[in-house]
Design an enzyme around this catalytic site. Structure first.
Site, PDB file in Angstrom:
ATOM      1  N   ALA A  66      -0.619  -2.056   4.798  1.00 14.36           N
ATOM      2  CA  ALA A  66      -1.967  -3.114   5.080  1.00 14.36           C
ATOM      3  C   ALA A  66      -1.603  -4.347   4.027  1.00 14.36           C
ATOM      4  O   ALA A  66      -1.307  -3.793   2.486  1.00 14.36           O
ATOM      5  CB  ALA A  66      -2.753  -2.720   4.929  1.00 14.36           C
ATOM      6  N   GLY A 111       0.501   1.607   5.623  1.00 15.91           N
ATOM      7  CA  GLY A 111       0.427   0.793   7.132  1.00 15.91           C
ATOM      8  C   GLY A 111       1.732   1.003   7.776  1.00 15.91           C
ATOM      9  O   GLY A 111       1.735   1.334   8.383  1.00 15.91           O
ATOM     10  N   GLU A 114       2.860   4.088   8.807  1.00 17.62           N
ATOM     11  CA  GLU A 114       1.819   4.602   9.803  1.00 17.62           C
ATOM     12  C   GLU A 114       2.638   3.615  11.291  1.00 17.62           C
ATOM     13  O   GLU A 114       2.145   4.598  12.679  1.00 17.62           O
ATOM     14  CB  GLU A 114       1.264   3.966   9.528  1.00 17.62           C
ATOM     15  CG  GLU A 114      -0.164   5.746   8.030  1.00 17.62           C
ATOM     16  CD  GLU A 114      -1.057   4.952   7.873  1.00 17.62           C
ATOM     17  OE1 GLU A 114      -1.347   3.558   7.393  1.00 17.62           O
ATOM     18  OE2 GLU A 114      -2.209   5.106   7.501  1.00 17.62           O
ATOM     19  N   GLU A 134      -1.078   5.006  -0.536  1.00 18.65           N
ATOM     20  CA  GLU A 134      -2.589   4.750  -0.663  1.00 18.65           C
ATOM     21  C   GLU A 134      -3.431   4.609  -1.961  1.00 18.65           C
ATOM     22  O   GLU A 134      -4.436   4.264  -2.406  1.00 18.65           O
ATOM     23  CB  GLU A 134      -3.186   5.045   0.003  1.00 18.65           C
ATOM     24  CG  GLU A 134      -2.690   3.826   2.031  1.00 18.65           C
ATOM     25  CD  GLU A 134      -1.379   4.881   2.786  1.00 18.65           C
ATOM     26  OE1 GLU A 134      -0.345   5.620   1.791  1.00 18.65           O
ATOM     27  OE2 GLU A 134      -1.462   3.873   3.482  1.00 18.65           O
TER      28      GLU A 134
HETATM   29  N1  DAK Z   1       0.292  -6.241   0.600  1.00 16.17           N
HETATM   30  C1  DAK Z   1       0.216  -7.748  -0.009  1.00 16.17           C
HETATM   31  N2  DAK Z   1       0.998  -8.125  -0.678  1.00 16.17           N
HETATM   32  C2  DAK Z   1       2.164  -7.073  -0.439  1.00 16.17           C
HETATM   33  C3  DAK Z   1       2.258  -5.852  -0.085  1.00 16.17           C
HETATM   34  C4  DAK Z   1       1.008  -5.400   0.604  1.00 16.17           C
HETATM   35  N3  DAK Z   1       1.216  -4.313   0.812  1.00 16.17           N
HETATM   36  N4  DAK Z   1       3.626  -5.962  -0.569  1.00 16.17           N
HETATM   37  C5  DAK Z   1       4.362  -6.313  -0.925  1.00 16.17           C
HETATM   38  N5  DAK Z   1       3.182  -7.706  -0.555  1.00 16.17           N
HETATM   39  C6  DAK Z   1       3.740  -9.338  -2.353  1.00 16.17           C
HETATM   40  C7  DAK Z   1       3.782  -8.932  -3.345  1.00 16.17           C
HETATM   41  O1  DAK Z   1       2.451  -9.393  -3.680  1.00 16.17           O
HETATM   42  C8  DAK Z   1       4.944 -10.016  -3.361  1.00 16.17           C
HETATM   43  O2  DAK Z   1       3.347 -11.404  -3.040  1.00 16.17           O
HETATM   44  P1  DAK Z   1       3.942 -12.679  -4.964  1.00 16.17           P
HETATM   45  O3  DAK Z   1       3.807 -12.214  -5.553  1.00 16.17           O
HETATM   46  O4  DAK Z   1       5.930 -12.773  -4.314  1.00 16.17           O
HETATM   47  O5  DAK Z   1       3.484 -12.896  -3.687  1.00 16.17           O
HETATM   48  C9  DAK Z   1       5.647 -10.125  -2.423  1.00 16.17           C
HETATM   49  O6  DAK Z   1       5.295  -9.050  -1.423  1.00 16.17           O
HETATM   50  C10 DAK Z   1       7.222 -10.058  -2.385  1.00 16.17           C
HETATM   51  O7  DAK Z   1       6.509  -7.996  -3.063  1.00 16.17           O
HETATM   52  P2  DAK Z   1       7.238  -7.561  -4.988  1.00 16.17           P
HETATM   53  O8  DAK Z   1       7.591  -8.914  -5.906  1.00 16.17           O
HETATM   54  O9  DAK Z   1       6.666  -6.299  -5.421  1.00 16.17           O
HETATM   55  O10 DAK Z   1       8.965  -7.443  -4.448  1.00 16.17           O
HETATM   56  P3  DAK Z   1       9.504  -5.739  -5.195  1.00 16.17           P
HETATM   57  O11 DAK Z   1      11.232  -5.918  -4.902  1.00 16.17           O
HETATM   58  O12 DAK Z   1       9.322  -6.473  -6.891  1.00 16.17           O
HETATM   59  O13 DAK Z   1       9.264  -4.415  -4.681  1.00 16.17           O
HETATM   60  C11 DAK Z   1       7.535  -3.125  -2.965  1.00 16.17           C
HETATM   61  C12 DAK Z   1       8.568  -4.585  -3.300  1.00 16.17           C
HETATM   62  C13 DAK Z   1       7.053  -2.621  -2.150  1.00 16.17           C
HETATM   63  C14 DAK Z   1       8.096  -1.911  -4.212  1.00 16.17           C
HETATM   64  C15 DAK Z   1       6.339  -2.862  -4.004  1.00 16.17           C
HETATM   65  O14 DAK Z   1       6.064  -5.230  -2.836  1.00 16.17           O
HETATM   66  C16 DAK Z   1       4.443  -2.825  -3.247  1.00 16.17           C
HETATM   67  O15 DAK Z   1       5.085  -1.676  -4.406  1.00 16.17           O
HETATM   68  N6  DAK Z   1       4.578  -3.328  -2.595  1.00 16.17           N
HETATM   69  C17 DAK Z   1       2.865  -2.711  -2.424  1.00 16.17           C
HETATM   70  C18 DAK Z   1       3.321  -0.991  -2.021  1.00 16.17           C
HETATM   71  C19 DAK Z   1       1.901  -0.465  -1.349  1.00 16.17           C
HETATM   72  O16 DAK Z   1       1.094   0.158  -1.998  1.00 16.17           O
HETATM   73  N7  DAK Z   1       1.508  -0.665   0.180  1.00 16.17           N
HETATM   74  C20 DAK Z   1       0.257  -0.430   0.557  1.00 16.17           C
HETATM   75  C21 DAK Z   1      -0.117   0.300   0.692  1.00 16.17           C
HETATM   76  S1  DAK Z   1      -1.857   1.378   1.068  1.00 16.17           S
HETATM   77  C22 DAK Z   1      -7.700   0.278   5.375  1.00 16.17           C
HETATM   78  C23 DAK Z   1      -6.599   0.078   6.206  1.00 16.17           C
HETATM   79  C24 DAK Z   1      -5.565  -0.311   6.037  1.00 16.17           C
HETATM   80  C25 DAK Z   1      -5.251   1.140   4.941  1.00 16.17           C
HETATM   81  C26 DAK Z   1      -6.149   2.037   4.460  1.00 16.17           C
HETATM   82  C27 DAK Z   1      -7.022   2.272   4.679  1.00 16.17           C
HETATM   83  N8  DAK Z   1      -8.947   0.548   5.491  1.00 16.17           N
HETATM   84  C28 DAK Z   1      -9.363  -1.310   6.127  1.00 16.17           C
HETATM   85  C29 DAK Z   1      -9.974   1.064   4.575  1.00 16.17           C
HETATM   86  C30 DAK Z   1      -3.538   0.783   4.696  1.00 16.17           C
HETATM   87  C31 DAK Z   1      -3.177   0.806   3.130  1.00 16.17           C
HETATM   88  C32 DAK Z   1      -1.235   1.291   3.140  1.00 16.17           C
HETATM   89  O17 DAK Z   1      -1.173   0.281   3.509  1.00 16.17           O
END
Ligand code: DAK
Length: 260
Positions: A66, A111, A114, A134
């Site tokens: 997300a 997400g 998911e 998360e």
């Molecule tokens: N959201 C927003 N931007 C994201 C992103 C994300 N989930 N994942 C990556 N990006 C963006 C980065 O910020 C970066 O943007 P800029 O800095 O270039 O502007 C760009 O994508 C490239 O990412 P990285 O520079 O970080 O790329 P790397 O190759 O170094 O790393 C990575 C790739 C996938 C390992 C890293 O980007 C990462 O860890 N990303 C976040 C993964 C993550 O934690 N995902 C979220 C999981 S939580 C709910 C609704 C939904 C959910 C829960 C509750 N409610 C409404 C309560 C679900 C939650 C989730 O999905």
């Protein structure tokens, strides 16, 4: 509805939905979720579409979760409606009467994992990575991860992934049953399309009934689920495709299904 964050294409009998925000690694914001919701409706309503593929555009990601930029400032009431809409969307996907294959081409985190789990089967590129990180963000999976992951890989492994927040690679995902098949990255889409095209040739009512029996039967008692199977199977005998399938077998020829 026109789409800004996904690409929707139909080739032959197969629709492909590709998440397309590569600069944000296809992170799902609420607009993208609305587009996905709409695209699932198109797959459902287009009679020429018999199967669907969900994938990510760009080199790196299926969906990296997300959108944290959007989520970070959410009030509880906004979080609730975002989650409720996402749950409805993924349930629509899961219960769609046509088979859906996730072609996981890269990161499928939070997400993203998911969404892939709400598909019928998952094919992954060798470099794909999966995880539910998360808890590291101070929340828990909110789009069905706490439930679907346990159903797919078992409660113990789901807890390990959700508390541990570690990413796993495609090989480990295959080992634990999170994905069905792995391909080299440059073959993933071709192999997924080949499989989707095979499914699209199957008698659609039989595929629909098989999906219904499994999807809706999974959480029932064995007795009720078997009853559901009986009803679904009996209904197949009302189709011309059942007559043709069995006739073709007895005549030792390939069946010609008409979808009726
Ligand atoms: N959201 C927003 N931007 C994201 C992103 C994300 N989930 N994942 C990556 N990006 C963006 C980065 O910020 C970066 O943007 P800029 O800095 O270039 O502007 C760009 O994508 C490239 O990412 P990285 O520079 O970080 O790329 P790397 O190759 O170094 O790393 C990575 C790739 C996938 C390992 C890293 O980007 C990462 O860890 N990303 C976040 C993964 C993550 O934690 N995902 C979220 C999981 S939580 C709910 C609704 C939904 C959910 C829960 C509750 N409610 C409404 C309560 C679900 C939650 C989730 O999905």
């Amino acid at each position: 509805m026109s789409y800004a964050n996904i690409i929707y294409e139909v080739e032959g009998f197969v629709a492909t939905i590709a998440f397309n925000r590569p600069k944000a690694l296809n992170a799902m914001n609420s607009d993208t979720m609305k587009e996905l919701h709409d695209a699932i409706g198109r797959v459902r309503n287009d009679e020429s579409v018999k199967a669907a593929i969900i994938t990510g555009a760009g080199e790196k990601a299926f969906v990296a979760g997300a959108d944290i930029v959007q989520m970070q400032a959410m009030a509880p009431v906004d979080a609730l409606s975002f989650m409720e809409f996402a749950h409805e969307t993924l349930r629509n996907l899961e219960t769609l009467s046509k088979p859906v294959i996730a072609a996981v081409n890269g990161y499928a985190l939070g997400g993203g994992c998911e969404i892939a789990m709400a598909c019928d089967v998952r094919f992954a590129a060798e470099k794909a990575r999966f995880g539910q990180p998360e808890v590291l963000l101070g929340i828990i999976p909110g789009w069905g991860g706490t439930q679907r992951l346990a159903r797919l890989v078992g409660l113990g492994r789901a807890k390990e992934l959700i508390y541990g927040c570690e990413q796993i690679d495609a090989r480990r995902a295959l080992e634990i049953g999170l994905v069905n098949r792995i391909y080299p990255g440059d073959q993933l889409m071709a192999e997924t399309r080949k499989f989707a095209a095979q499914l699209a040739e199957r008698p659609p009512f039989a595929v629909k009934m098989a999906k219904q029996a499994m999807t809706f039967g999974y959480d029932l008692s064995l007795e009720s689920a078997n009853r559901l199977e009986v009803e679904c199977c009996a209904q197949c005998f009302s189709t011309a495709d059942q007559k043709e399938g069995m006739k073709a077998f007895l005549e030792k020829r390939k069946a010609i299904f008409t979808g009726r």
